[in-house]
Design an enzyme around this catalytic site. Structure first.
Site, PDB file in Angstrom:
ATOM      1  N   THR A   1     -30.478 -30.384 -15.314  1.00 24.79           N
ATOM      2  CA  THR A   1     -31.227 -31.040 -14.284  1.00 24.79           C
ATOM      3  C   THR A   1     -30.540 -30.666 -13.067  1.00 24.79           C
ATOM      4  O   THR A   1     -31.204 -30.630 -12.020  1.00 24.79           O
ATOM      5  CB  THR A   1     -30.557 -32.513 -14.519  1.00 24.79           C
ATOM      6  OG1 THR A   1     -30.731 -33.231 -15.846  1.00 24.79           O
ATOM      7  CG2 THR A   1     -30.915 -33.375 -13.279  1.00 24.79           C
TER       8      THR A   1
ATOM      9  N   TRP B   1     -25.021 -45.442 -13.940  1.00 23.00           N
ATOM     10  CA  TRP B   1     -24.911 -43.978 -14.593  1.00 23.00           C
ATOM     11  C   TRP B   1     -23.530 -44.003 -15.334  1.00 23.00           C
ATOM     12  O   TRP B   1     -23.409 -43.313 -16.403  1.00 23.00           O
ATOM     13  CB  TRP B   1     -25.186 -43.010 -13.685  1.00 23.00           C
ATOM     14  CG  TRP B   1     -25.454 -41.635 -14.247  1.00 23.00           C
ATOM     15  CD1 TRP B   1     -25.502 -41.309 -15.741  1.00 23.00           C
ATOM     16  CD2 TRP B   1     -25.309 -40.380 -13.470  1.00 23.00           C
ATOM     17  NE1 TRP B   1     -25.652 -39.945 -15.663  1.00 23.00           N
ATOM     18  CE2 TRP B   1     -25.339 -39.174 -14.699  1.00 23.00           C
ATOM     19  CE3 TRP B   1     -25.119 -40.017 -12.063  1.00 23.00           C
ATOM     20  CZ2 TRP B   1     -25.416 -37.994 -14.352  1.00 23.00           C
ATOM     21  CZ3 TRP B   1     -25.223 -38.468 -11.898  1.00 23.00           C
ATOM     22  CH2 TRP B   1     -25.120 -37.615 -12.962  1.00 23.00           C
TER      23      TRP B   1
ATOM     24  N   GLN C   1     -38.910 -38.602 -11.568  1.00 20.30           N
ATOM     25  CA  GLN C   1     -37.669 -38.921 -12.110  1.00 20.30           C
ATOM     26  C   GLN C   1     -36.609 -38.151 -11.453  1.00 20.30           C
ATOM     27  O   GLN C   1     -36.824 -36.921 -11.394  1.00 20.30           O
ATOM     28  CB  GLN C   1     -37.564 -38.554 -13.446  1.00 20.30           C
ATOM     29  CG  GLN C   1     -36.181 -39.088 -14.392  1.00 20.30           C
ATOM     30  CD  GLN C   1     -35.953 -39.320 -15.693  1.00 20.30           C
ATOM     31  OE1 GLN C   1     -37.243 -39.189 -16.419  1.00 20.30           O
ATOM     32  NE2 GLN C   1     -34.824 -39.321 -16.277  1.00 20.30           N
ATOM     33  N   ASP C   2     -35.537 -38.376 -10.934  1.00 19.90           N
ATOM     34  CA  ASP C   2     -34.344 -37.747 -10.265  1.00 19.90           C
ATOM     35  C   ASP C   2     -34.832 -36.948  -9.060  1.00 19.90           C
ATOM     36  O   ASP C   2     -34.498 -35.928  -8.716  1.00 19.90           O
ATOM     37  CB  ASP C   2     -33.763 -36.541 -11.417  1.00 19.90           C
ATOM     38  CG  ASP C   2     -32.957 -37.552 -12.498  1.00 19.90           C
ATOM     39  OD1 ASP C   2     -32.789 -38.720 -12.131  1.00 19.90           O
ATOM     40  OD2 ASP C   2     -32.429 -36.875 -13.420  1.00 19.90           O
TER      41      ASP C   2
ATOM     42  N   GLN D   1     -36.740 -35.292 -16.025  1.00 19.11           N
ATOM     43  CA  GLN D   1     -35.927 -34.911 -14.901  1.00 19.11           C
ATOM     44  C   GLN D   1     -36.413 -33.581 -13.972  1.00 19.11           C
ATOM     45  O   GLN D   1     -36.492 -32.589 -14.620  1.00 19.11           O
ATOM     46  CB  GLN D   1     -34.387 -34.885 -15.494  1.00 19.11           C
ATOM     47  CG  GLN D   1     -33.881 -36.196 -15.772  1.00 19.11           C
ATOM     48  CD  GLN D   1     -32.799 -35.940 -16.749  1.00 19.11           C
ATOM     49  OE1 GLN D   1     -32.864 -34.940 -17.643  1.00 19.11           O
ATOM     50  NE2 GLN D   1     -31.633 -36.495 -16.595  1.00 19.11           N
TER      51      GLN D   1
ATOM     52  N   ASP E   1     -34.305 -43.533 -11.347  1.00 20.52           N
ATOM     53  CA  ASP E   1     -33.253 -42.866 -11.005  1.00 20.52           C
ATOM     54  C   ASP E   1     -33.171 -41.886  -9.873  1.00 20.52           C
ATOM     55  O   ASP E   1     -32.654 -40.800  -9.948  1.00 20.52           O
ATOM     56  CB  ASP E   1     -32.283 -42.336 -12.084  1.00 20.52           C
ATOM     57  CG  ASP E   1     -32.188 -43.136 -13.302  1.00 20.52           C
ATOM     58  OD1 ASP E   1     -32.129 -44.404 -13.281  1.00 20.52           O
ATOM     59  OD2 ASP E   1     -31.679 -42.530 -14.467  1.00 20.52           O
TER      60      ASP E   1
ATOM     61  N   ARG F   1     -29.007 -48.947 -11.733  1.00 23.45           N
ATOM     62  CA  ARG F   1     -28.278 -49.073 -12.760  1.00 23.45           C
ATOM     63  C   ARG F   1     -27.096 -48.137 -13.023  1.00 23.45           C
ATOM     64  O   ARG F   1     -27.002 -47.107 -12.412  1.00 23.45           O
ATOM     65  CB  ARG F   1     -29.195 -48.742 -14.019  1.00 23.45           C
ATOM     66  CG  ARG F   1     -29.733 -47.196 -14.179  1.00 23.45           C
ATOM     67  CD  ARG F   1     -30.538 -47.088 -15.687  1.00 23.45           C
ATOM     68  NE  ARG F   1     -31.182 -45.714 -15.620  1.00 23.45           N
ATOM     69  CZ  ARG F   1     -31.776 -45.187 -16.730  1.00 23.45           C
ATOM     70  NH1 ARG F   1     -31.725 -45.993 -17.751  1.00 23.45           N
ATOM     71  NH2 ARG F   1     -32.167 -44.028 -16.630  1.00 23.45           N
TER      72      ARG F   1
END
Length: 539
Positions: free
Chosen positions: A304, A447, A356-357, A334, A378, A445
């Site tokens: 990532t 992590w 994502q990310d 990601q 996220d 959330r």
């Protein structure tokens, strides 16, 4: 616009700190046994002595980890995936040696806020290294060699020591400075203010030599050079990477900036601004006009950390009027548009586009003002102390799945990290708004175990789930810190929010103000020189 300056105390560390026992210190770290192992059992002269010992261990472990990574990278049998993870570790470990050397060399004169920021970032770096390696099929002997240094534990102990160090006036010295204190602040005397204008004529004239850059100084802040990147060939450079390479390495003047003006166009190139390129300013022609884009993702076999289209580590970096994009798409997992690990960095009027990310606020103090952030899962994540102010946050359409805005990764209760979202607007992006059927969107959330996120004075549209937050696959409900304060809009009601012990609804103004620009990232001390507007506190 103007502001009234007032006296403001900064905390300096010195050797006259109060005595503490190693037992009282070790109780404040998650690694008490290791703490008791490295700190001597006899009471030392002062907590300064404990600090010296813990930093010595942290620096020694950082050097040991870097040496082990270099050794493994030299082995011809190492797989490509492992090489990529080890390269991340080399980058992060090298940065940690620099951080911890700075702390060790100037320990008795360090500003406490700066010291905590460096140690928190160093811990985030080690955690990121190990996370990448844990996902790789490494032999157990290799893992043992890398993890033997206890790099996270030694830095955790250092954080615990310095938590004691500035507990109360008697353990520190204080120096009064005249700095702006609160409200809407824009440093009118900063020569950088002119460069922040939406009218690019002035910066074009500086870049082409029609205006003398010597006018961009006020006795403290100055601009060394303004260069232009243009794919048409009418600037000094045709690529952003070449312009970055031309900037001085580790400039000796901490208040002198190098400015890169990137004219409108699409720049399909992955870019890294390394830690030796400090005081760099990247200015574009506006959101949707100057676009830096890439398409790396973890589906390509990358970590990532390495998927970022744009990554920056150089201290005091500023970006203005640029779109950063990762086009990997919703099916490739990601895929980071921007990864930021630059201390005292600013993004102003920028756009971050991904799924994502999208935005990896990895480490070190960061500020985002009037930015647009698009994503799905996220899409604001990391372990930096970061404030988003007057930004637009746009969850996107992710078929058959729910959206999660934040995933904060604080791993130690003494880390001064977290995500503060202040006076922002949270609304569905165009594709999500026009889709049929309800699409669940959560505020965040956890992590990591001590995840910390607050939403303050922000508009939340009806897309936000009544429960607000969602668990990870681990129960961190009692160790996290999530809070909401004076938010508004159809999704802001806290009546049906989660009942986790670590979730706080309707916190007081005093509690909320701990996460303001002034208090959370110490922005009153360093943002005025950037020329970027900000609101200092919530009170």
């Amino acid at each position: 616009m103007y502001f009234c300056a007032e006296s403001f105390s900064i905390v300096l560390l010195n050797q006259s700190a109060l005595n503490h026992s190693e037992d009282s210190i070790c109780k404040t770290t998650p690694h008490a046994d290791y703490c008791n192992y490295i700190l001597p059992s006899n009471k030392l002269h002062s907590i300064f002595d404990y600090g010296n010992i813990s930093i010595h261990h942290s620096l020694s472990n950082a050097r040991s980890l870097l040496a082990s990574v270099e050794h493994l990278l030299a082995l011809p049998s190492t797989s490509l995936g492992t090489v990529r993870a080890l390269e991340d570790c080399r980058f992060l470990s090298d940065q940690n040696v620099d951080y911890l050397s700075q702390v060790s060399d100037g320990l008795n004169s360090f500003v406490a806020d700066d010291l905590h920021a460096l140690l928190s970032a160093a811990l985030a770096n080690v955690e990121t290294c190990f996370q990448g390696l844990e996902s790789m099929p490494l032999a157990s002997s290799i893992k043992d060699r890398l993890f033997r240094s206890n790099g996270t534990k030694s830095i955790s102990v250092s954080l615990a020591v310095f938590r004691h160090w500035d507990d109360g006036d008697s353990t520190v010295t204080r120096r009064n400075l005249m700095v702006p204190k609160s409200g809407s602040i824009h440093e009118r005397n900063s020569p950088l203010s002119l460069l922040m204008s939406t009218d690019k004529q002035a910066i074009h004239e500086f870049a082409t030599g029609k205006k003398d850059i010597k006018t961009l100084t006020n006795g403290k802040i100055s601009v060394a050079q303004v260069v232009m990147v243009s794919p048409r060939g009418d600037g000094q450079f045709t690529t952003i990477n070449d312009a970055i390479a031309s900037a001085p390495n580790n400039p000796s003047d901490n208040n002198q900036y190098f400015v890169i003006y990137v004219v409108s166009g699409i720049y399909e190139k992955n870019i890294l601004i390394p830690s030796n390129k400090k005081n760099l300013i990247l200015i574009g022609d506006g959101i949707g006009r100057t676009i830096i884009t890439g398409s790396r993702s973890t589906a390509d076999g990358l970590t990532t950390f390495n998927t970022a289209t744009f990554a920056v580590a150089g201290k005091k970096f500023i970006a203005v009027d640029i779109t950063f994009r990762n086009t990997a798409g919703p099916s490739k997992g990601q895929a980071v548009a921007v990864r930021n690990g630059a201390e005292k960095s600013v993004f102003y009027r920028c756009s971050f586009e991904g799924y994502q990310d999208t935005l990896y606020a990895h480490s070190a103090r960061q500020f985002y003002r009037e930015c647009d952030i698009y994503g799905t899962v996220d899409f604001i994540f990391g372990n930096a102390p970061v404030v988003f102010q007057k930004c637009n946050i746009y969850p996107r359409l992710l078929p058959n799945k729910h959206n999660i805005i934040t995933a904060q990764g604080r791993t130690d209760p003494n880390q001064r990290t977290g995500i503060s979202i202040d006076n922002c607007i949270i609304k569905a992006s165009g594709d999500l708004a026009s889709s049929s059927g309800a699409k669940k969107t959560y505020l965040g959330r956890p992590w990591r175990q001590y995840s910390r996120t607050v939403y303050v004075r922000s508009f939340m549209d009806s897309l936000i789930e009544p429960s607000g937050w969602i668990e990870w696959n681990r129960d961190y409900g009692s160790t996290l810190y999530y809070a909401e304060y004076r938010n508004y809009g159809p999704g802001s009601s806290t009546d049906y929010r989660v009942n986790w012990p670590g979730y706080h609804k309707d916190i007081s103004s005093t509690e909320a103000d701990k996460f303001s620009v002034s208090n959370f990232i110490n922005g009153d001390k360093w943002l005025p020189e950037t020329g970027v507007p900000f609101n200092g506190d919530f009170l």
